[in-house]
Design a protein around this motif. Structure first.
Motif, PDB file in Angstrom:
ATOM      1  N   ARG A 797      -8.852  27.183  10.204  1.00  0.00           N
ATOM      2  CA  ARG A 797      -9.518  25.933   9.850  1.00  0.00           C
ATOM      3  C   ARG A 797      -8.439  24.932   9.457  1.00  0.00           C
ATOM      4  O   ARG A 797      -7.311  25.306   9.104  1.00  0.00           O
ATOM      5  N   TRP A 798      -8.783  23.651   9.514  1.00  0.00           N
ATOM      6  CA  TRP A 798      -7.832  22.612   9.172  1.00  0.00           C
ATOM      7  C   TRP A 798      -8.588  21.464   8.520  1.00  0.00           C
ATOM      8  O   TRP A 798      -9.810  21.380   8.578  1.00  0.00           O
ATOM      9  N   GLY A 799      -7.846  20.547   7.882  1.00  0.00           N
ATOM     10  CA  GLY A 799      -8.475  19.416   7.235  1.00  0.00           C
ATOM     11  C   GLY A 799      -7.454  18.537   6.567  1.00  0.00           C
ATOM     12  O   GLY A 799      -6.239  18.703   6.739  1.00  0.00           O
ATOM     13  N   ALA A 800      -7.945  17.594   5.793  1.00  0.00           N
ATOM     14  CA  ALA A 800      -7.076  16.663   5.093  1.00  0.00           C
ATOM     15  C   ALA A 800      -7.654  16.381   3.718  1.00  0.00           C
ATOM     16  O   ALA A 800      -8.875  16.377   3.524  1.00  0.00           O
ATOM     17  N   ARG A 801      -6.773  16.145   2.767  1.00  0.00           N
ATOM     18  CA  ARG A 801      -7.199  15.725   1.437  1.00  0.00           C
ATOM     19  C   ARG A 801      -6.268  14.618   0.977  1.00  0.00           C
ATOM     20  O   ARG A 801      -5.111  14.531   1.435  1.00  0.00           O
ATOM     21  N   TYR A 802      -6.798  13.795   0.086  1.00  0.00           N
ATOM     22  CA  TYR A 802      -6.061  12.598  -0.308  1.00  0.00           C
ATOM     23  C   TYR A 802      -5.442  12.801  -1.693  1.00  0.00           C
ATOM     24  O   TYR A 802      -6.009  13.471  -2.562  1.00  0.00           O
ATOM     25  N   THR A 803      -4.290  12.184  -1.850  1.00  0.00           N
ATOM     26  CA  THR A 803      -3.557  12.233  -3.113  1.00  0.00           C
ATOM     27  C   THR A 803      -3.307  10.799  -3.570  1.00  0.00           C
ATOM     28  O   THR A 803      -3.493   9.845  -2.797  1.00  0.00           O
ATOM     29  N   PRO A 804      -2.899  10.614  -4.816  1.00  0.00           N
ATOM     30  CA  PRO A 804      -2.608   9.231  -5.261  1.00  0.00           C
ATOM     31  C   PRO A 804      -1.542   8.540  -4.415  1.00  0.00           C
ATOM     32  O   PRO A 804      -1.531   7.308  -4.322  1.00  0.00           O
ATOM     33  N   GLY A 805      -0.644   9.339  -3.757  1.00  0.00           N
ATOM     34  CA  GLY A 805       0.413   8.714  -2.972  1.00  0.00           C
ATOM     35  C   GLY A 805       0.173   8.744  -1.480  1.00  0.00           C
ATOM     36  O   GLY A 805       1.045   8.319  -0.717  1.00  0.00           O
ATOM     37  N   GLY A 806      -0.947   9.252  -1.021  1.00  0.00           N
ATOM     38  CA  GLY A 806      -1.198   9.315   0.418  1.00  0.00           C
ATOM     39  C   GLY A 806      -2.195  10.401   0.748  1.00  0.00           C
ATOM     40  O   GLY A 806      -3.284  10.459   0.177  1.00  0.00           O
ATOM     41  N   LYS A 807      -1.797  11.304   1.684  1.00  0.00           N
ATOM     42  CA  LYS A 807      -2.718  12.364   2.074  1.00  0.00           C
ATOM     43  C   LYS A 807      -1.930  13.606   2.429  1.00  0.00           C
ATOM     44  O   LYS A 807      -0.698  13.584   2.588  1.00  0.00           O
ATOM     45  N   ILE A 808      -2.645  14.724   2.551  1.00  0.00           N
ATOM     46  CA  ILE A 808      -2.073  15.999   2.974  1.00  0.00           C
ATOM     47  C   ILE A 808      -2.938  16.522   4.118  1.00  0.00           C
ATOM     48  O   ILE A 808      -4.156  16.668   3.970  1.00  0.00           O
ATOM     49  N   ILE A 809      -2.298  16.816   5.234  1.00  0.00           N
ATOM     50  CA  ILE A 809      -2.993  17.466   6.347  1.00  0.00           C
ATOM     51  C   ILE A 809      -2.596  18.936   6.319  1.00  0.00           C
ATOM     52  O   ILE A 809      -1.394  19.257   6.241  1.00  0.00           O
ATOM     53  N   TRP A 810      -3.571  19.807   6.365  1.00  0.00           N
ATOM     54  CA  TRP A 810      -3.294  21.230   6.223  1.00  0.00           C
ATOM     55  C   TRP A 810      -3.981  22.021   7.331  1.00  0.00           C
ATOM     56  O   TRP A 810      -4.990  21.590   7.910  1.00  0.00           O
ATOM     57  N   ALA A 811      -3.431  23.180   7.604  1.00  0.00           N
ATOM     58  CA  ALA A 811      -3.989  24.106   8.586  1.00  0.00           C
ATOM     59  C   ALA A 811      -3.751  25.527   8.098  1.00  0.00           C
ATOM     60  O   ALA A 811      -2.660  25.843   7.599  1.00  0.00           O
ATOM     61  N   GLU A 812      -4.792  26.384   8.212  1.00  0.00           N
ATOM     62  CA  GLU A 812      -4.712  27.764   7.734  1.00  0.00           C
ATOM     63  C   GLU A 812      -4.801  28.730   8.903  1.00  0.00           C
ATOM     64  O   GLU A 812      -5.561  28.510   9.848  1.00  0.00           O
ATOM     65  N   GLN A 813      -4.014  29.813   8.796  1.00  0.00           N
ATOM     66  CA  GLN A 813      -4.046  30.880   9.781  1.00  0.00           C
ATOM     67  C   GLN A 813      -4.345  32.204   9.080  1.00  0.00           C
ATOM     68  O   GLN A 813      -3.875  32.440   7.963  1.00  0.00           O
ATOM     69  N   GLU A 814      -5.166  33.027   9.732  1.00  0.00           N
ATOM     70  CA  GLU A 814      -5.461  34.340   9.181  1.00  0.00           C
ATOM     71  C   GLU A 814      -4.221  35.212   9.294  1.00  0.00           C
ATOM     72  O   GLU A 814      -3.523  35.217  10.314  1.00  0.00           O
ATOM     73  N   LEU A 815      -3.925  35.967   8.231  1.00  0.00           N
ATOM     74  CA  LEU A 815      -2.790  36.874   8.260  1.00  0.00           C
ATOM     75  C   LEU A 815      -3.109  38.077   9.141  1.00  0.00           C
ATOM     76  O   LEU A 815      -4.263  38.519   9.216  1.00  0.00           O
ATOM     77  N   PRO A 816      -2.114  38.649   9.818  1.00  0.00           N
ATOM     78  CA  PRO A 816      -2.343  39.821  10.666  1.00  0.00           C
ATOM     79  C   PRO A 816      -2.885  40.981   9.829  1.00  0.00           C
ATOM     80  O   PRO A 816      -2.464  41.167   8.678  1.00  0.00           O
TER      81      PRO A 816
END
Length: 816
Positions: A797-816
């Protein structure tokens, strides 16, 4: 004055109404010299003299008795003093003396003459009773009467008392009550007689129950009054008593008392089985010697309506019931052929299940164990009837609100008096009262079960804090009398290994509160997934509660709508990398924090208004949670206690959580058990979380140069291989390449890359732009626009969240 009757007619007779009619008195006016100067028609009617014959003549001539000058002078003196005089005198009427009541007023003046007003009325003959009349009255009186001598032996009885007792008069005279009627509490009554003879004080309206020879199979109630007989010297010579049969009054009073007492003894709980047992315990031995209460199977199971209705077609031949309660004057209910909880199908032969539908009681004054129907249909019960001497029975169907619930049966064995027709009404009233209580308990149990089921289905079945938190929870529903509440809690995994913690409490109880709790929990999960900070999340939740309140009250015609009053909530977000926790609350108790060294505190947070008020802001606060700190969220039911001292309860909770040597689950269960030792009318929820340190984190600052993408990509690949995640090296390389390239190309600095390895492998790219990323679907001929599409395909899954200085784009991968 000689009586003169020339031309006089006989005076008219005086009617009975004249006894109280002063206007019919004979009135005359007499001067101080004793002459008549006024004469009324009443005087003419009483004595037969016209005014012409009397006026001007001495009043003394009317007296048929010798005059006494001294006495007349005293009377005149008394009247002149204003007192007046009255007495009886004889006057002439038709040449015969007549006794009259004479009244002389106080003297008064007419002009200069002194006068006296004299009025008279005839004396009435007193009524006398002949001996035969008196004897007939005493003998035929509807009240039983008797005269006893000083030894309390009968001297005289009237016909009514003879009929009451069933003992002929000849057998009574000369004997005592206790010798003749042993079923009438003879010794007690003779004790009352002895007290009256000794003290001379009457005893009135003494009530008692007993049997007599006139009706030996039915107990009757009597009211008796005793008074002494005295002679001319005031010496007690005997005793007289009068008896009235007050059985009907006694039964009516007993019925009212029985029903009134039943109202306080039956239905004290909202439990179907306990209510049925309360009916059995109350009726035995007050009303019967053996009582059984059988309820239809659906009533106890709480499924659907639980019963069939009278208009739902024919009932089954044998109703499927269970023994819900029974009681007996014999220990252990040996008469019963089934125990509590067993399946039964008993209805008195020859009846079937239609007896329950029709609702009419069955009255069997004399049970016959040799009846072929009983032997054929109820052989076990027939044997019990024969063994224990059950001789009379009343069975009453339990019905209420046009719904059949079961059957209550009353039987007598030890009590030799069989049930009478008059006993059917008390039995019906008892069962009607119990049926209402059973139906209320059934309805409540069904709703309570549905609410508990709904609430448990809406609460989380498994909680996980990932590698950031160790979590444990305890939920304790309110007791049955309080109803299901609206407490809830949840643990929500967020991006970047962060964890959201929430606890809330909906105002009210029942299904409405449970359903509202479910809606709010779903809303919190949705808003948390959008990575909203705690204060903004509560603001959106407040708007939702306002809409729910408007929906519940928008339709005045909807009688089922219940106004939603609001809720409290606390939401916290913990970041294991920074070991910081951001939280906000809406009217909820503050959290408890226990540091690794065993010190507890309650952070001072802005309280915030409860959800549902609107137009008020929420404030977020950030606190530090060092590694292995314990963070506790709870509802007010945990800390209120029986003394309603919330501050004291919070202090007790803090001390309990400071204990060492326990895992989190044991600590959570122990705290709830110690703070809430007994059921209480509010739900209890406790959510504990132990902060864990960051697992594996790596970060790099990225220059705003496209050439730097290759270096960052290579560094990320090496780090993933270092973490023994070689299988994810290629996909991580592609994800890092796309996210960093987009940040350098479309956003502003600073740009930073961070890799986190906890439950999943997370890649985060921070930039200084607040522009939201948008997933595009590139056409086949487009050279770009496929970056986020590739990230979405390669990641869990992936997404974005906002911070006081901008934003963070993140992506998660399942561990083997």
């Amino acid at each position: 004055m000689a009586p003169v009757r020339d031309g006089f007619d006989a005076p008219p007779p005086v009617g009975p109404h004249d006894l109280l009619d002063a206007s019919a008195d004979a009135v005359a006016l007499v001067s101080a010299a004793g002459k008549v100067i006024g004469w009324t028609r009443g005087a003419e009617a009483l004595l037969g003299y016209s005014s012409a014959q009397v006026v001007g003549r001495p009043a003394a001539e009317l007296l048929a008795m010798p005059g006494g000058p001294v006495r007349v002078a005293r009377i005149a003196e008394r009247c002149r003093a204003g007192t007046g005089w009255s007495g009886r005198v004889a006057v002439w009427r038709d040449s015969a003396p007549v006794e009259v009541s004479l009244r002389v007023s106080g003297s008064f003046h007419i002009g200069e003459d002194e006068c006296f007003l004299i009025s008279a009325r005839p004396e009435r003959q007193q009524w006398t009773m002949g001996e035969s009349v008196l004897d007939g009255f005493l003998t035929r009186s509807p009240v039983g009467m008797a005269v006893m001598d000083l030894e309390m032996r009968y001297v005289w009885v009237n016909d009514t008392l003879e009929r009451f007792g069933g003992v002929p008069r000849e057998q009574r005279l000369g004997r005592r009550l206790s010798d003749l009627l042993p079923g009438l509490q003879g010794e007690t009554l003779e004790g009352v007689m002895r007290k009256v003879l000794t003290t001379g004080v009457p005893v009135t309206d003494y009530e008692y129950m007993g049997w007599s020879w006139a009706d030996p199979h039915r107990q009757r109630a009597y009211s008796t009054s005793f008074f002494p007989l005295v002679d001319a010297n005031d010496s007690v010579t005997g005793l007289c008593y009068m008896v009235m049969d007050v059985t009907e009054r006694w039964n009516a009073r007993r019925l009212l008392s029985l029903v009134s007492e039943a109202g306080t003894s039956i239905g004290r709980t909202l439990d179907v089985m306990r209510t049925a047992q309360e009916l059995a315990d109350f009726a035995a031995p007050r009303f019967a010697d053996f009582v059984i209460v059988d309820l239809l199977e659906p009533v106890l199971s709480g499924e659907g309506q639980g019963t069939w209705l009278p208009d739902a077609g024919p009932a089954p031949a044998r109703p499927v019931m269970r023994r819900a309660g029974m009681s007996s004057v014999r220990p252990g209910c040996p008469e019963a052929v089934a125990r509590t909880g067993d399946k039964v199908d008993f209805v008195p032969p020859p009846h079937d299940a239609n007896l329950l539908v029709n609702g009419e009681p069955i009255f069997i004054p004399a049970l016959d164990p040799s009846d072929p129907l009983w032997i054929t249909e109820q052989p076990a019960r027939t044997a019990s009837i024969r063994e224990f001497g059950l001789h009379s029975l009343i069975s009453v169907p339990m019905r209420v609100r046009n719904t059949v619930l079961g059957l209550a049966t009353f039987a007598r064995s030890v009590n030799p008096t069989s049930f009478q027709q008059d006993d059917v009404l008390p039995a019906r009233e008892l069962v009607a009262r119990a049926a209402l209580c059973v139906d209320n308990a059934r309805r409540y149990t069904r709703e309570h079960t549905a609410a508990v089921t709904l609430q448990r289905s809406l609460l989380p079945h498994a909680l996980t804090g990932g590698t950031a938190l160790e979590v444990a929870s305890q939920y304790l529903p309110a007791d049955a009398s309080g109803g299901v509440g609206g407490d809830w809690f949840d643990v929500i995994p967020l991006s970047g290994a962060r964890v959201g913690l929430v606890v809330g409490d909906v105002v009210g109880h029942g299904i409405t509160a449970a359903a509202t709790m479910g809606r709010l929990r779903t809303a919190v999960q949705t808003l948390a997934d959008m990575d909203l900070p705690p204060d903004e999340l509560l603001a959106h939740l407040d708007d939702l509660v306002l809409r729910l309140s408007e929906e519940s009250t928008s339709d005045p015609a909807d009688q089922t709508a219940t106004a939603f009053l609001g809720a409290t909530c606390l939401y916290a977000v913990y970041d294991p990398v920074t070991q910081r926790c951001t939280l906000a609350r809406a009217g909820h108790p503050p959290p408890v924090v226990v540091t690794p060294d065993g010190q507890f505190s309650f952070p001072e947070l802005p309280a915030g208004p409860p959800l549902g008020l609107g137009s008020m802001a929420f404030e977020a606060t950030e606190i530090e949670l060092p590694e292995y700190s314990i963070f506790g969220l709870y509802t007010d039911g945990l800390v209120e206690g029986t003394d309603r001292d919330i501050e004291g309860g919070m202090s007790r909770l803090g001390h309990l959580l400071c204990s060492t040597g326990s895992d989190l689950e044991t600590l959570c269960a122990k705290a709830v058990r110690r703070l809430v030792p007994a059921p209480q009318p509010d739900d209890v929820a406790l959510l504990l979380a132990r902060a864990l340190g960051p697992d594996q984190v790596a970060s790099w600052d990225v220059p705003l140069d496209p050439a730097a993408v290759g270096d960052v990509r290579a560094a990320a690949t090496r780090q993933v291989e270092t973490w023994s995640c070689r299988e994810l090296a290629m996909t991580t390389e592609l994800i890092v390449s796309e996210l960093v390239t987009d940040a350098i190309r479309y956003a502003s600095g600073p740009v930073r890359l961070r890799l986190l390895r906890d439950a999943r492998l997370t890649c985060e790219v921070t930039d200084g732009s607040s522009t939201a990323p948008r997933l595009r679907h590139a056409r086949s001929m487009d050279e770009g626009g496929r970056g986020l599409f590739l990230v979405a395909q390669l990641s869990h899954r992936w997404g974005a969240r906002y911070t006081p200085g901008g934003k963070i784009i993140w992506a998660e991968q399942e561990l083997p």
